[in-house]
Design an enzyme around this catalytic site. Structure first.
Site, short mmCIF file in Angstrom:
data_model
loop_
_atom_site.label_atom_id
_atom_site.label_comp_id
_atom_site.label_asym_id
_atom_site.label_seq_id
_atom_site.Cartn_x
_atom_site.Cartn_y
_atom_site.Cartn_z
N LYS A 173 0.75 -1.28 -0.22
CA LYS A 173 -0.06 -0.12 -0.02
C LYS A 173 0.86 1.33 0.05
O LYS A 173 0.58 2.23 -0.71
CB LYS A 173 -0.77 0.04 1.16
CG LYS A 173 -1.90 1.14 1.17
CD LYS A 173 -2.73 1.15 2.40
CE LYS A 173 -3.52 -0.23 2.55
NZ LYS A 173 -4.42 -0.15 3.96
N GLU A 186 10.23 -5.92 3.86
CA GLU A 186 10.17 -7.23 3.47
C GLU A 186 9.85 -7.21 1.81
O GLU A 186 10.42 -7.94 1.11
CB GLU A 186 9.07 -8.15 4.03
CG GLU A 186 9.77 -8.40 5.65
CD GLU A 186 8.86 -7.49 6.36
OE1 GLU A 186 8.57 -7.73 7.52
OE2 GLU A 186 8.56 -6.18 6.01
N GLY A 212 -5.01 -4.54 5.59
CA GLY A 212 -4.62 -5.64 4.96
C GLY A 212 -5.37 -6.90 4.92
O GLY A 212 -5.29 -7.76 4.19
N ARG A 213 -5.49 -7.35 6.38
CA ARG A 213 -6.30 -8.66 6.65
C ARG A 213 -7.59 -8.69 5.98
O ARG A 213 -8.27 -9.73 5.86
CB ARG A 213 -6.33 -8.82 8.08
CG ARG A 213 -6.99 -7.85 8.99
CD ARG A 213 -6.74 -7.89 10.55
NE ARG A 213 -6.85 -6.69 11.42
CZ ARG A 213 -6.80 -5.40 11.36
NH1 ARG A 213 -5.53 -5.14 10.65
NH2 ARG A 213 -7.11 -4.57 12.26
N GLU A 255 -5.09 -10.01 14.73
CA GLU A 255 -4.70 -8.49 14.47
C GLU A 255 -5.68 -7.70 14.85
O GLU A 255 -5.55 -6.61 15.26
CB GLU A 255 -4.10 -8.12 13.04
CG GLU A 255 -2.82 -7.68 12.88
CD GLU A 255 -2.37 -7.66 11.64
OE1 GLU A 255 -1.22 -7.84 11.37
OE2 GLU A 255 -3.17 -6.99 10.79
N HIS A 301 -4.06 -36.43 14.02
CA HIS A 301 -2.90 -37.00 14.23
C HIS A 301 -1.77 -36.24 14.91
O HIS A 301 -0.45 -36.50 14.80
CB HIS A 301 -2.39 -38.15 13.14
CG HIS A 301 -3.33 -38.84 12.66
ND1 HIS A 301 -3.30 -40.29 13.21
CD2 HIS A 301 -4.55 -38.93 12.11
CE1 HIS A 301 -4.28 -40.84 12.61
NE2 HIS A 301 -5.11 -40.08 11.93
N LYS A 338 9.15 -3.36 13.39
CA LYS A 338 9.56 -2.89 12.33
C LYS A 338 10.79 -1.79 12.45
O LYS A 338 11.62 -1.57 12.01
CB LYS A 338 8.62 -2.34 11.34
CG LYS A 338 7.59 -3.45 10.76
CD LYS A 338 6.53 -2.72 10.04
CE LYS A 338 5.55 -3.76 9.28
NZ LYS A 338 4.87 -3.23 8.47
#
Length: 526
Positions: A212, A218, A269-270, A356, A387, A502
């Site tokens: 954005k 990253e 973002g999410r 978040e 399992h 960050k």
């Protein structure tokens, strides 16, 4: 007029705490259990159904949850959000992700722009671009068609779109709508990018950079990693790169990209899978028509969330049962358990969506919240999880509520009768058995074989995981998280908790450290 009150100040919450608890080891046994399964469910859109029979609720508790929904004005607050009011108080922003998949209320004008028209324009732009890629009008330097697409992003720019792509890849193959294979690069760990690039035909690949701000460390690091790889192969990165970004970022209107598609600050973002963040990669991979079906499923489920009757609003009901479990029963964790391999990354996406949004210790006004808020979320597809960690779910000291998802048919039609039943029947038999085993338990004179039961779960069922039902499923959880935030009186739409690390990482890279930060930097040879 809306009243924004903390949960522990409401009369309905006090009444809820006094209500007699439901013991599933009694309620779910025998024919009474069968009656609960038939009674306690709410239809969703796209053929889905939310069943909460194996939750610690009865008519009395449901009545009190309905009173809580009314006192906390949950639907009114949702309508306020849809009308474009400033719901994200931390950042003083609108919250507009529902607007990417349709309009439920009046026009929302922000920054002088009709936002529904803006989102639709971006979807149309992406669709037109995708069709040019398929036709070969947009091609590589040799005039050859692009056959692969790689998304470069992290957090909400990766988790949601990746989960949705994986969810539909086999469906698309079976229905011959897989246009381009998609891959994803997210981790700044160079092994992530290297592994993807080694499996990618670089000359025939498009790369979508999603940021954005255009400054995400990253993502920009991985973008450069990819550009260097393209250059080493004698390819011009500008002929292979796309951007999904804001109109004011350094990536917008940049000659280094074939095209740019835009998002804005009003979608976290999410919550961004239904925006250009998910739209570009999913439209290229499956075709714009399939992405439109996902949006249709989300929009239909968004409509259901407006229903004021709690027993006809699956999102609000799921949310309030979760609040009851968190704040009355004291359960700290929720397991998301899809009995569908296609949903293998869905729990990871829901971890970000829920944790978040709900991971707040202050209310929307910055005042301390004196009660627990969002739960810890984890999960894995069944039957794999059986399992792995189901031992703790069945016999551990902590009771962990569960949310199952199951479908009656698989996506591909490929299935064989093996030892008297198909693989899909075996899968469905397992989820049915687990729900009852968790609820009812089993007594045994050997303590190691004793199951206490009374371990609650819900299940969302459907005929098949399709684009539309996938969209409805995603909307269900987005709106569930929204309603829980309203109930807790927190801001579910900012995420300051991701920022501090960050800032310190940049100090480490600039060698501006002392004390413990300096020593840990030395330990890791930074």
């Amino acid at each position: 007029m809306l009243n924004w009150n903390n949960l522990d100040t409401t009369r309905a919450f006090e009444e809820l705490k006094k209500a007699e608890k439901v013991d599933l080891t009694k309620a779910m046994v025998g024919e009474s259990g069968g009656e609960r399964v038939r009674k306690y469910h709410v239809p969703m859109s796209a053929g889905l159904d939310y069943n909460f029979a194996a939750k610690n609720v009865d008519d009395n508790i449901l009545e009190k949850l309905a009173a809580l929904a009314e006192e906390q004005q949950l639907v009114d607050k949702y309508e306020s959000l849809l009308n474009g009011d400033i719901i994200n108080t931390g950042e003083k922003r609108h919250v507009l992700h529902q607007l990417t998949r349709g309009q439920l209320k009046g026009d929302v004008i922000a920054d002088g722009v009709n936002k529904r028209a803006f989102y639709k324009e971006q979807q149309d732009h992406i669709a037109a671009f995708a069709k040019k890629v398929y036709s070969g009008e947009i091609s590589n330097e040799k005039g050859e068609k692009f056959t692969e697409v790689v998304q470069i992003g992290i957090g909400g720019s990766d988790l949601g779109p990746r989960a949705l792509y994986i969810a539909l890849e086999n469906w698309a193959r079976a229905h011959q709508t897989l246009k381009m294979r998609a891959r994803f690069i997210s981790n700044v760990d160079p092994d992530d990018a290297a592994a993807v690039l080694n499996a990618t035909d670089l000359a025939h690949a498009l790369f979508i950079v999603v940021s954005k701000s255009g400054t995400t460390l990253e993502t920009l690091t991985n973008e450069t990693f990819v550009k260097n790889a393209l250059t080493r192969e004698g390819l011009n990165p500008a002929k292979h790169m796309l951007a999904v970004t804001s109109e004011t970022s350094p990536l917008a209107k940049n000659e280094g990209y074939l095209a740019a598609f835009f998002m804005d600050d009003y979608i976290g973002g999410r919550y961004s899978s239904s925006s250009a963040v998910g739209g570009a990669v999913l439209s290229l991979a499956f075709g714009p028509e399939v992405f439109a079906e996902i949006l249709d499923g989300m929009h239909e489920e968004d409509k259901l969330a407006l229903n004021r009757n709690l027993l006809e609003n699956p999102e609000m009901l799921d949310a309030l049962i979760g609040v009851y479990e968190r704040n009355v029963l004291g359960y700290q964790t929720t397991a998301v358990l899809p009995y569908s391999q296609a949903l293998s990354r869905f729990p990871a996406h829901l971890q970000q969506l829920d944790m978040e949004s709900g991971g707040k210790s202050v209310n929307r006004f910055g005042e301390p919240a004196d009660y627990p808020t969002g739960p810890i979320i984890f999960g894995e597809p069944g039957t794999n999880g059986q399992h792995s960690f189901y031992q703790l779910l069945h016999q551990g000291k902590n009771i962990i509520p569960m949310q199952f998802v199951g479908f009656r048919s698989n996506q591909t039609g490929m299935d064989d009768v093996i030892e008297g039943s198909t693989s899909q029947e075996k899968l469905c038999a397992n989820v049915a058995a687990q729900i009852v085993a968790f609820a009812c338990g089993r007594d045994n004179e050997n303590p190691n074989k004793r199951f206490s039961g009374n371990r609650p779960s819900s299940i969302i069922t459907g005929d098949q995981l399709t684009p539309k039902s996938l969209g409805a499923l995603l909307s269900h959880f987005e709106n569930k998280v929204m309603f829980q935030g309203f109930t807790w009186n927190i801001n579910s739409f900012d995420q300051e908790g991701v920022q501090l690390g960050k800032v310190l990482a940049k100090k480490v890279l600039a060698h501006e450290t002392d004390g413990a930060l300096a020593e840990y930097s030395k330990l890791l040879n930074v």
